[in-house]
Scaffold this motif. Sequence first.
Motif, mmCIF file in Angstrom:
data_model
loop_
_atom_site.group_PDB
_atom_site.id
_atom_site.type_symbol
_atom_site.label_atom_id
_atom_site.label_comp_id
_atom_site.label_asym_id
_atom_site.label_seq_id
_atom_site.Cartn_x
_atom_site.Cartn_y
_atom_site.Cartn_z
ATOM 1 N N LYS A 172 0.829 -1.208 0.000
ATOM 2 C CA LYS A 172 0.000 0.000 0.000
ATOM 3 C C LYS A 172 0.869 1.266 0.000
ATOM 4 O O LYS A 172 0.655 2.179 -0.793
ATOM 5 C CB LYS A 172 -0.937 0.014 1.225
ATOM 6 C CG LYS A 172 -1.850 -1.192 1.327
ATOM 7 C CD LYS A 172 -2.777 -1.120 2.534
ATOM 8 C CE LYS A 172 -2.090 -1.124 3.884
ATOM 9 N NZ LYS A 172 -1.326 -2.355 4.182
ATOM 10 N N SER A 173 1.832 1.309 0.917
ATOM 11 C CA SER A 173 2.675 2.513 1.021
ATOM 12 C C SER A 173 3.507 2.687 -0.239
ATOM 13 O O SER A 173 3.693 3.820 -0.717
ATOM 14 C CB SER A 173 3.613 2.419 2.230
ATOM 15 O OG SER A 173 2.867 2.396 3.410
ATOM 16 N N THR A 174 3.995 1.592 -0.786
ATOM 17 C CA THR A 174 4.795 1.668 -2.008
ATOM 18 C C THR A 174 3.971 2.283 -3.135
ATOM 19 O O THR A 174 4.445 3.173 -3.842
ATOM 20 C CB THR A 174 5.291 0.261 -2.393
ATOM 21 O OG1 THR A 174 6.051 -0.255 -1.298
ATOM 22 C CG2 THR A 174 6.157 0.298 -3.642
ATOM 23 N N ALA A 199 -3.218 9.702 1.521
ATOM 24 C CA ALA A 199 -3.045 9.581 2.974
ATOM 25 C C ALA A 199 -2.695 8.131 3.300
ATOM 26 O O ALA A 199 -3.441 7.210 2.975
ATOM 27 C CB ALA A 199 -4.325 9.995 3.691
ATOM 28 N N ASP A 200 -1.531 7.955 3.905
ATOM 29 C CA ASP A 200 -1.042 6.604 4.207
ATOM 30 C C ASP A 200 -1.315 6.265 5.667
ATOM 31 O O ASP A 200 -0.603 6.727 6.558
ATOM 32 C CB ASP A 200 0.461 6.540 3.914
ATOM 33 C CG ASP A 200 0.956 5.095 3.910
ATOM 34 O OD1 ASP A 200 0.140 4.179 4.171
ATOM 35 O OD2 ASP A 200 2.149 4.895 3.643
ATOM 36 N N GLU A 201 -2.367 5.494 5.907
ATOM 37 C CA GLU A 201 -2.793 5.131 7.258
ATOM 38 C C GLU A 201 -2.804 6.344 8.186
ATOM 39 O O GLU A 201 -2.166 6.335 9.243
ATOM 40 C CB GLU A 201 -1.878 4.028 7.815
ATOM 41 C CG GLU A 201 -1.734 2.898 6.801
ATOM 42 C CD GLU A 201 -1.697 1.520 7.404
ATOM 43 O OE1 GLU A 201 -2.212 1.357 8.524
ATOM 44 O OE2 GLU A 201 -1.178 0.619 6.734
ATOM 45 N N PRO A 202 -3.560 7.374 7.792
ATOM 46 C CA PRO A 202 -3.514 8.612 8.582
ATOM 47 C C PRO A 202 -4.063 8.438 9.994
ATOM 48 O O PRO A 202 -3.766 9.243 10.866
ATOM 49 C CB PRO A 202 -4.397 9.580 7.779
ATOM 50 C CG PRO A 202 -5.335 8.698 7.028
ATOM 51 C CD PRO A 202 -4.538 7.465 6.696
#
Length: 220
Positions: free
Chosen positions: A48-50, A162-165
Amino acid sequence: MSESLVAVRHASRIYPYGQSEVVALSDVTCTVEPGARIAIMGPSGSGKSTLLQLMGGLDRPTSGEISWPALGPPAGLRPAQVGLVFQTQSLLAPLTALENVELPLLLQSVASKTARDAARDALESLDLGEIADKLPEEISGGQAQRVAVARALVSRPRLLLADEPTGQLDHPTAQHLFDVLLQVLEQSHLALVVATHDPAIADRLPAQWRMHHGVLEAPT
Ligand code: ADP
Ligand code: MG
């Protein structure tokens, strides 16, 4: 139909790992259209982050292509008009909430009065007018994440990643952050892509994408 904000074509990202390698992203193809509201779900390590880093221009694919058809080619390091929010505390400790939010504008050489007014408006839209002059250490984790959202929104991006905000927030605080964010989005055509573990958050968005071992399941 309007152009996509971001188009990912057959993108793979392979990291070296000792003598071998890790396929963080495997042949991912997808687009994000103006006004889209997408949750990316998937277990830890699924990529996901990638994917978000590629969409934000923070990283390049090992193979495949990323483009920003509606935004034009990146003028500097990153495409303009893409805002980013991360999971971990990312505010600059010596700066107040207001100074953190106005910083992106000052870096773009916006006049200081204009930057200050825009930063105040962004803080107020996220229900943070009261803590404008506080330092990050003087505010709660939930408030700090909302300041990070205000900082991402102050430049009026067309795409917010938004990465796991809400990853480090308790449930009510996470829901509140999302309430405020969705309220802000209601009045705009901003597209949102949010990576989250939390089904309660993902369920609030009209589109859910799932990732497994670097593969994006066909977006529905
Ligand atoms: P997620 O955000 O879904 O947890 P990531 O995109 O962070 O997944 O990671 C996908 C895979 O890539 C994982 O196996 C992770 O260990 C690996 N990875 C991510 N970043 C790096 C890096 N900088 N170097 C090496 N491996 C990495
Ligand atoms: Mg991640």
